[in-house]
Motif scaffolding. Structure first.
Motif, short mmCIF file in Angstrom:
data_model
loop_
_atom_site.label_atom_id
_atom_site.label_comp_id
_atom_site.label_asym_id
_atom_site.label_seq_id
_atom_site.Cartn_x
_atom_site.Cartn_y
_atom_site.Cartn_z
N SER A 18 22.02 49.36 61.47
CA SER A 18 22.96 48.47 62.15
C SER A 18 23.30 49.08 63.51
CB SER A 18 24.23 48.32 61.32
OG SER A 18 24.97 49.53 61.37
N GLU A 19 23.73 48.24 64.42
CA GLU A 19 24.09 48.74 65.75
C GLU A 19 25.20 49.77 65.66
OE1 GLU A 19 24.87 46.13 68.97
OE2 GLU A 19 22.89 45.18 68.78
N ASP A 20 26.13 49.48 64.78
CA ASP A 20 27.25 50.39 64.58
C ASP A 20 26.78 51.77 64.18
OD1 ASP A 20 29.65 49.29 65.13
OD2 ASP A 20 30.43 49.51 63.06
N PHE A 21 25.90 51.79 63.17
CA PHE A 21 25.41 53.07 62.68
C PHE A 21 24.61 53.77 63.77
CE2 PHE A 21 22.84 56.22 60.72
CZ PHE A 21 23.63 56.73 59.70
N ALA A 22 23.73 53.03 64.40
CA ALA A 22 22.85 53.64 65.41
C ALA A 22 23.66 54.22 66.55
CB ALA A 22 21.86 52.59 65.92
N ARG A 23 24.71 53.53 66.96
CA ARG A 23 25.52 53.99 68.09
C ARG A 23 26.13 55.36 67.81
NH1 ARG A 23 29.45 50.35 68.30
NH2 ARG A 23 27.95 48.69 68.62
N GLY A 24 26.57 55.56 66.56
CA GLY A 24 27.23 56.82 66.24
C GLY A 24 26.31 57.89 65.72
N ALA A 25 25.02 57.61 65.62
CA ALA A 25 24.11 58.55 64.95
C ALA A 25 23.77 59.76 65.81
CB ALA A 25 22.84 57.81 64.55
N VAL A 57 16.78 47.34 47.44
CA VAL A 57 17.60 46.26 47.99
C VAL A 57 18.91 46.12 47.20
CG1 VAL A 57 17.68 43.77 48.43
CG2 VAL A 57 15.61 45.06 48.97
N TRP A 58 18.82 46.32 45.90
CA TRP A 58 20.02 46.26 45.06
C TRP A 58 21.03 47.33 45.51
CZ3 TRP A 58 23.17 49.14 42.08
CH2 TRP A 58 24.02 48.45 41.19
N TYR A 59 20.53 48.51 45.73
CA TYR A 59 21.35 49.66 46.16
C TYR A 59 21.98 49.36 47.53
CZ TYR A 59 21.76 54.91 46.75
OH TYR A 59 22.16 56.21 46.90
N TRP A 60 21.15 48.92 48.44
CA TRP A 60 21.58 48.60 49.81
C TRP A 60 22.68 47.55 49.80
CZ3 TRP A 60 20.99 43.85 52.41
CH2 TRP A 60 21.24 43.89 53.79
N LYS A 61 22.47 46.51 48.96
CA LYS A 61 23.40 45.38 48.95
C LYS A 61 24.67 45.69 48.15
CE LYS A 61 23.23 40.45 47.70
NZ LYS A 61 23.60 40.24 46.30
N CYS A 63 24.84 49.97 55.04
CA CYS A 63 24.50 51.40 55.06
C CYS A 63 22.99 51.55 55.07
CB CYS A 63 25.03 52.10 53.82
SG CYS A 63 26.80 51.94 53.57
N PRO A 64 22.44 52.32 56.01
CA PRO A 64 21.01 52.62 55.91
C PRO A 64 20.72 53.32 54.58
CG PRO A 64 21.91 53.40 58.02
CD PRO A 64 23.07 52.97 57.16
N VAL A 65 19.50 53.09 54.06
CA VAL A 65 19.05 53.80 52.85
C VAL A 65 17.93 54.73 53.27
CG1 VAL A 65 17.95 53.58 50.59
CG2 VAL A 65 19.65 51.88 51.32
N VAL A 66 18.07 56.02 52.97
CA VAL A 66 16.98 56.95 53.24
C VAL A 66 16.30 57.32 51.93
CG1 VAL A 66 17.78 57.85 55.46
CG2 VAL A 66 18.66 58.88 53.37
N ASP A 67 15.04 56.91 51.82
CA ASP A 67 14.22 57.25 50.66
C ASP A 67 13.48 58.52 51.04
OD1 ASP A 67 12.38 57.45 48.60
OD2 ASP A 67 11.27 55.64 49.15
N THR A 68 13.81 59.63 50.35
CA THR A 68 13.34 60.95 50.78
C THR A 68 12.29 61.50 49.82
OG1 THR A 68 15.07 62.09 49.53
CG2 THR A 68 15.61 61.43 51.78
N TRP A 69 11.08 61.71 50.32
CA TRP A 69 10.03 62.31 49.49
C TRP A 69 9.95 63.80 49.74
CZ3 TRP A 69 5.86 65.41 50.41
CH2 TRP A 69 5.04 65.67 49.28
N TRP A 70 9.95 64.56 48.67
CA TRP A 70 9.72 66.01 48.74
C TRP A 70 9.56 66.55 47.34
CZ3 TRP A 70 13.99 69.69 47.76
CH2 TRP A 70 15.18 69.07 47.38
N GLN A 71 9.38 67.86 47.23
CA GLN A 71 9.11 68.50 45.94
C GLN A 71 9.81 69.85 45.84
OE1 GLN A 71 4.74 68.77 46.74
NE2 GLN A 71 4.54 67.34 45.03
#
Ligand code: 7RM
Length: 655
Positions: free
Chosen positions: A19-26, A399-403, A410-418
């Motif tokens: 969102s613009e709001d989030f991006a502005r403050g990031a 999408v369920w989580y986001w909504k 809120c942005p959703v970050v799907d993070t891949w790692w091990q």
């Protein structure tokens, strides 16, 4: 991997810009860092190491790479505990809360950075009194209590490596891990709370310690205060006797950047657990970097909550080392999402005004199954960023989580790692990446990755194959404790010069990465490779389905046939008509080849204790074989139940 199913995920057309709001403050509002890092990865990581951490001695060489052995920041000296605690207090932030600890109902504690410094120093002095020295290994077997991070940091302060063993493991698992690393001291508790019941940690530890010759002393925390805890004279010491009596000052040991910080065991599906080794400088650099930028951390205002257990790598990196290195205020939660009720997570978010929630797809799918009434009952407006880790997240769950949790903003970050990578590797940067549900998007700045075919040849975009990492990264594992050959064989022999992660992945026409699950799970149906993730995601995209697991079962016609296990969202009935509908749904979304031959409705799926679906056991069920090793299961009765139902349901054998 041929890919009939490629089109399926490429149909996921929904995109989610910040969102613009989030991006502005990031912290990061554009992709410049990718270019900076790509131009000179070593210089990039050196900048991060210098900016994010305090070093008592600068390094002289950023990277020494003798494939497959990497050393980062050679000559540099630092202490992880100092970086996570002391320096924040010295900078005037002693009164800031480090841990907002929420215990089993009724119990809560807030620990400031100043208090943490006291606690860690006293614990370190106690460990010294028990004979712990730089270079030793210390096993920690505790529930999710503040003393667990305190004990980890106390080890780091002295230069002893910790080996945290998840509090849900059996005495045999504990014994094997202690013996493999020859730990000198074990830190445990009288018990741990688990949904109103007590897990008798000390009893389990005692059973383990009958066969652990290296253990000299055992430090025991009183948490549950049951009546009879057997203490062995000369070996066992109460935390409240020994730790509380120590001086609250203990100078941190300056450590070489490449000195061992911890060992963490991964079970994998076969063979004995691997003791994954992480060292000090590179690990701390990358966990601090990723925690700061992937979670857009503002230490003054954020309340960060990672719901993992400290017994897993996610807890090591995103409850302990990353957040504390960045002076975050974190929630630490002792219990489970469903105790005492299904609103527990949401009342915690509301109570502490959590801004950043980092959890796992298994939890999100469980919330989907329950329905939205529990989250709806709470004020979640403090949330500004959501994260996911541990398994591929099905687009519908994303999408369920986001909504429903993020309220659509809120942005959703799907993070891949091990465990092996130590820190997040593939993930959006929330202020700039346009997300696609189900895609971990792109490798982070400073990370080299690719997708290759069976011969190790890079697969052009768009296309799928094996995920590899193409250049060393600071928090990469430094090996497997006591077994350098296994390290080379497991990770560096499949594709020459590259790290093989064991996961399948695809890139779409815009280069987005889509993780497709472990390659051992991929099915071969009539000559076509079909990923479990894609069929599962197709099933979960049906409104009646909360969670699904699919496996391949031997089939006379097609080699393998898709066999699905499905959990319904509450309010749906497991009917034959629904079976037909779901099979058609998959055929429609992916293609007839991926249509499940059998579908079994289940109440639950077999999962590891960290919440990953164990398809190997479902494969045994589908093949009507005896169940293999079930020791790593969270609840072994689940798979027995599924097996009983599977045998009483005649498999549907029309095509
Ligand atoms: C952090 C952690 C590692 C394995 C990994 C994958 C799977 C983890 C994601 C994922 C798809 C993700 N460490 N995995 N995160 N798959 N998307 N965002 O889980 O060592 O316990 O597991 O987990 O298969 O190889 S781990």
């Amino acid at each position: 991997m041929a890919d009939v199913t490629l089109e399926a995920l490429l149909q996921e057309g929904r995109t989610f810009p910040p969102s613009e709001d989030f991006a502005r403050g990031a912290l990061l509002r554009d992709g410049r860092l990718y270019d900076v890092a790509a131009g000179d990865p070593e210089a990039f990581w050196a900048t991060q190491a210098g900016e994010l951490l305090d070093w008592s001695e600068p390094w002289h060489t950023v990277l020494e790479w003798e494939l497959p052995f990497a050393k980062w920041f050679l000559g540099g000296r630092l202490n992880a505990s100092y970086n996570c605690v002391d320096r924040h207090v010295a900078a005037g932030h002693g009164a800031q809360v480090a841990l907002l600890w929420e215990g089993e109902p009724g119990d809560a504690r807030q620990i400031t950075y100043a208090q943490l410094l006291d606690d860690v120093s006293r614990c370190a002095n106690a460990l010294k009194a028990l004979g712990v020295r730089k270079g030793d290994r210390v096993a920690i077997y505790l529930g999710m209590v503040p003393e667990l991070p305190v004990a980890m940091l106390a080890c780091a302060r002295l230069g002893a490596a910790h080996s945290v063993v998840f509090g849900g493991f059996t005495s045999d698992s504990l014994r094997d891990r202690i013996n493999d690393a020859e730990c000198k001291v074990l830190i445990t508790g009288d018990g741990a709370w688990r949904r109103g019941n007590i897990v008798p940690l000390k009893e389990i530890a005692d059973a383990a310690m009958t066969e652990t010759p290296s253990i000299e002393r055992c430090l025991v925390l009183r948490r549950t205060a049951q009546a009879d805890v057997a203490m062995q004279d000369g070996r066992d010491f109460w935390w409240h006797d020994l730790v509380d009596a120590q001086a609250p000052e203990c100078p941190p040991e300056p450590m070489d950047a490449e000195d061992l910080l911890f060992i963490l065991y991964t079970s994998g599906t076969t063979g004995k657990p691997k003791g994954i080794m992480h060292t000090t400088g590179g690990y701390l650099t990358q966990v601090a970097f990723t925690h700061k930028y992937v979670f857009d951390l503002k230490p003054e205002t954020d309340v960060f909550w990672c719901t993992a257990d400290c017994g897993w790598v996610t807890g090591h990196s995103y409850i302990v080392y990353g957040p504390l290195a960045n002076r975050a205020t974190s929630v630490m939660y002792e219990g489970t999402p469903d105790y005492p009720d299904k609103e527990r997570f949401w009342s915690i978010v509301e109570k502490y005004k959590v801004t950043t929630l980092y959890t796992a797809p298994t939890a999100i799918r469980t919330f989907m199954k329950w329905g939205t009434q529990y989250s709806d009952a709470h004020d979640l407006s403090s949330l500004r960023l959501l994260g996911s880790v541990g398994e591929p997240i099905n687009p519908e769950a994303w999408v369920w989580y986001w909504k429903n949790i993020g309220g659509g903003n809120c942005p959703v970050v799907d993070t891949w790692w091990q465990t092996e990578t130590g820190a997040i590797m593939i993930s959006p940067l929330p202020g700039t990446t346009v997300a696609k549900p189900g895609s971990a998007t792109f490798p982070l700045p400073g990370i080299g990755s690719d997708i290759v075919n069976d011969e190790g040849v890079p697969v052009p975009i768009p296309g799928g194959g094996y995920l590899v990492l193409t250049q060393p990264w600071p928090s990469m594992l430094r090996g497997i404790w006591g077994d350098p050959d296994r390290y080379r064989d497991t990770y560096w022999s499949r594709f020459e010069g590259r790290y093989f992660a064991g996961d399948g992945a695809k890139r779409d026409d815009e280069g987005y990465f889509w993780l497709l699950g472990r390659v051992d799970d991929i099915m071969l149906v009539a000559g076509h490779n079909i990923s479990t993730t894609e069929v599962e995601s197709a099933l979960v995209s049906h409104p009646a389905v909360a969670e699904a697991a699919v496996v391949g079962r031997t089939d006379a016609m097609t080699g393998q046939a898709v066999s699905a296990f499905v959990i319904l969202r509450s309010g749906n009935e497991p009917t034959d008509a629904l079976v037909t509908e779901l099979r058609d749904h998959v055929a429609h979304h992916i293609g007839p080849i991926a249509k499940p031959k059998t579908i079994l409705f289940a109440e639950d799926l077999p999962k590891t204790r960290s919440g990953k679906i164990m398809r190997r056991l479902l494969r045994n069920v589908a093949e009507d074989e005896t169940l293999g090793d079930t020791t790593t299961l969270a609840d072994p009765s689940v798979v027995e139940g599924i097996k009983a139902r599977y045998l009483s349901t005649s498999p549907d054998d029309e095509g």
